[in-house]
Enzyme design. Sequence first.
Site, short mmCIF file in Angstrom:
data_model
loop_
_atom_site.label_atom_id
_atom_site.label_comp_id
_atom_site.label_asym_id
_atom_site.label_seq_id
_atom_site.Cartn_x
_atom_site.Cartn_y
_atom_site.Cartn_z
N ASP A 115 11.25 2.37 -9.37
CA ASP A 115 11.58 3.53 -8.78
C ASP A 115 12.71 3.37 -7.75
OD1 ASP A 115 9.89 5.26 -9.82
OD2 ASP A 115 8.36 4.88 -8.44
N HIS B 189 4.20 -2.94 -5.14
CA HIS B 189 3.57 -2.72 -6.45
C HIS B 189 2.26 -3.05 -6.38
CE1 HIS B 189 2.36 -1.69 -10.57
NE2 HIS B 189 3.56 -0.74 -10.49
N1 ACO Z 1 6.77 -0.65 2.94
C1 ACO Z 1 6.45 -1.23 4.11
N2 ACO Z 1 5.10 -1.91 3.91
C2 ACO Z 1 4.67 -1.73 2.82
C3 ACO Z 1 5.02 -1.26 1.91
C4 ACO Z 1 6.23 -0.48 1.97
N3 ACO Z 1 6.96 0.22 0.65
N4 ACO Z 1 4.01 -1.33 0.75
C5 ACO Z 1 3.08 -2.05 1.07
N5 ACO Z 1 3.27 -2.30 2.33
C6 ACO Z 1 2.33 -3.00 3.41
C7 ACO Z 1 1.19 -2.37 3.80
O1 ACO Z 1 1.56 -1.66 5.02
C8 ACO Z 1 0.13 -3.52 3.95
O2 ACO Z 1 0.59 -4.35 4.95
P1 ACO Z 1 -0.52 -5.02 5.85
O3 ACO Z 1 -1.57 -5.86 4.83
O4 ACO Z 1 -0.15 -5.51 6.96
O5 ACO Z 1 -1.63 -3.76 6.11
C9 ACO Z 1 0.76 -4.55 2.79
O6 ACO Z 1 1.92 -4.38 2.45
C10 ACO Z 1 -0.24 -4.05 1.37
O7 ACO Z 1 -0.29 -2.69 1.11
P2 ACO Z 1 -1.26 -1.84 0.22
O8 ACO Z 1 -0.91 -0.29 0.61
O9 ACO Z 1 -2.65 -2.34 0.60
O10 ACO Z 1 -0.61 -2.01 -1.32
P3 ACO Z 1 -1.21 -1.12 -2.42
O11 ACO Z 1 -1.29 -2.28 -3.54
O12 ACO Z 1 -2.63 -0.49 -2.04
O13 ACO Z 1 0.04 -0.08 -2.75
C11 ACO Z 1 1.85 1.02 -3.43
C12 ACO Z 1 0.93 -0.27 -3.47
C13 ACO Z 1 1.31 2.31 -3.21
C14 ACO Z 1 3.13 0.96 -4.45
C15 ACO Z 1 2.80 0.55 -2.08
O14 ACO Z 1 3.32 -0.78 -2.10
C16 ACO Z 1 3.79 1.79 -1.51
O15 ACO Z 1 3.24 2.60 -0.77
N6 ACO Z 1 5.09 1.71 -2.01
C17 ACO Z 1 6.11 2.75 -1.45
C18 ACO Z 1 5.95 3.63 -2.45
C19 ACO Z 1 6.25 3.33 -3.83
O16 ACO Z 1 7.50 2.70 -4.32
N7 ACO Z 1 5.52 3.62 -4.97
C20 ACO Z 1 5.98 3.32 -6.44
C21 ACO Z 1 5.05 2.32 -7.01
S1 ACO Z 1 5.89 2.16 -8.52
C22 ACO Z 1 5.25 3.44 -9.50
O17 ACO Z 1 4.25 4.16 -9.17
C23 ACO Z 1 6.17 3.96 -10.67
#
Ligand code: ACO
Length: 427
Positions: free
Chosen positions: A373, A316
């Site tokens: 979620d 998140h």
């Molecule tokens: N699985 C594996 N790795 C992940 C995940 C995941 N679900 N989420 C983030 N990471 C990793 C990224 O690859 C990144 O790694 P790195 O630093 O080695 O490059 C690091 O964690 C940071 O990730 P970002 O994408 O920069 O984080 P951001 O804050 O931009 O994204 C988000 C947040 C979109 C929720 C992301 O965690 C994600 O895509 N999660 C899966 C989708 C999801 O569950 N969305 C629902 C969110 S809650 C809502 O909207 C109600």
Amino acid sequence: MQKKSITLTDNRNGNTYTYPVLEATRGPDVVDFRTLFKDTGLFAYDPGYTSTASCSSAITFIDGAKGELRYRGIPIETLAKEHSYLETCFLLLNERLPNADELQNFDLELRHRAFLHEGLRSLFAAFPDNAHPMATLSAAVTALASFYQEHLDMNNKAEYHEMAHRIIAKMPTIAAFAYRHSLGIPCIQPDIDLSFTENFLTMIRAYPGGKMHLGPHGHETIREVEVRALDTIFTLHADHEQNASTTVVRNVASTGAHPYVAIASGIAALWGRAHGGANESVIAQLEMIGSVENVDAFIKRAKDPDDDFRLMGFGHRVYKNFDPRAQVLKTLQDELKEELGLNSRLMEIAAKIEEIALNDDYFVSRHLYPNIDFYTGIILTALKIPKNMFTPIFVIGRTVGWITQWIEFKKDPESKIARPRQRYIGD
Ligand code: ACO
């Protein structure tokens, strides 16, 4: 007392600039950079708005480090446990919880406003049978703006509250229509004798005409435990400060467009799997993983920087400790395990993923915890709600948040058209 400020030195020319720091009642204060460009000729660069406060708001507070979420100052745990979704809606719109009479009147008004104008029916018919309900939902909400063109006078609270109540009341009906159309079964209007949440479950489950399906043991009824679970899910989704879809709603509001069109845009933004669409993707992913034995291989893929596979329902932008909504749902899931028959194969796979991810350095070091979620899908599946309705359910819960944020934007004298600038790197 001396006002707080921040001073920047431009080491290109040695000039210094001072910017006021505006205090927040909770959470980080903000630097007021509104004159940065005028003063320095520089833009602030913040793609994804990770350090940007786009507005001042008194609706919802999140402390991502502590895993804290409050609506109008009240902790989400209290609301989920002690109050209904309709009480939460009243709270968001009126800045306080209702007394018994106010709640009854609010409930009655929403029941009266829940039906859909007959003229809207033909809109659903225009969509192919296999249309995703989110597409139909967004279009139907846009269409609603042409059925109710009034209520834009922000000096008349009764009028804009009527506008807000109408969209909250009609959203479950629109979602149910979209779903029933996708199955090719006749749509049914809401039943005035049923509560908000029971009505929605009835509208998606009932046989044409409004009666419940005949199951092997006679009429299948909607159980109180199911209504309670779904009502809690609505409450947990009701608002979440300046998330992606709410930001879209505010940005559309900033152009002066109709509030329902702003909400239709919010619905489109919510559909994506990085946002609300994740709840559908979680279950699709669990189905794809297929068995507990396959979990390790998928965890490996999620950790591989060369693989774009992500664990849906993890991570998140704001919560870096835990998502308090996810904790409420996990508790609810444990409480209702027996009653809802939650011991499914998917739940076993989910439990295994959760166990590994919570102890694996990749996830721990990146603060990737289960988000809301991750748990909604399991509970909604137990409520016999099909996957493509998970995100529409998020929409139903979030509608009050979007409309409350729309009202706050319109009433805020500092609101301006949302018009960011760019760092040009082209020819
Ligand atoms: N699985 C594996 N790795 C992940 C995940 C995941 N679900 N989420 C983030 N990471 C990793 C990224 O690859 C990144 O790694 P790195 O630093 O080695 O490059 C690091 O964690 C940071 O990730 P970002 O994408 O920069 O984080 P951001 O804050 O931009 O994204 C988000 C947040 C979109 C929720 C992301 O965690 C994600 O895509 N999660 C899966 C989708 C999801 O569950 N969305 C629902 C969110 S809650 C809502 O909207 C109600």
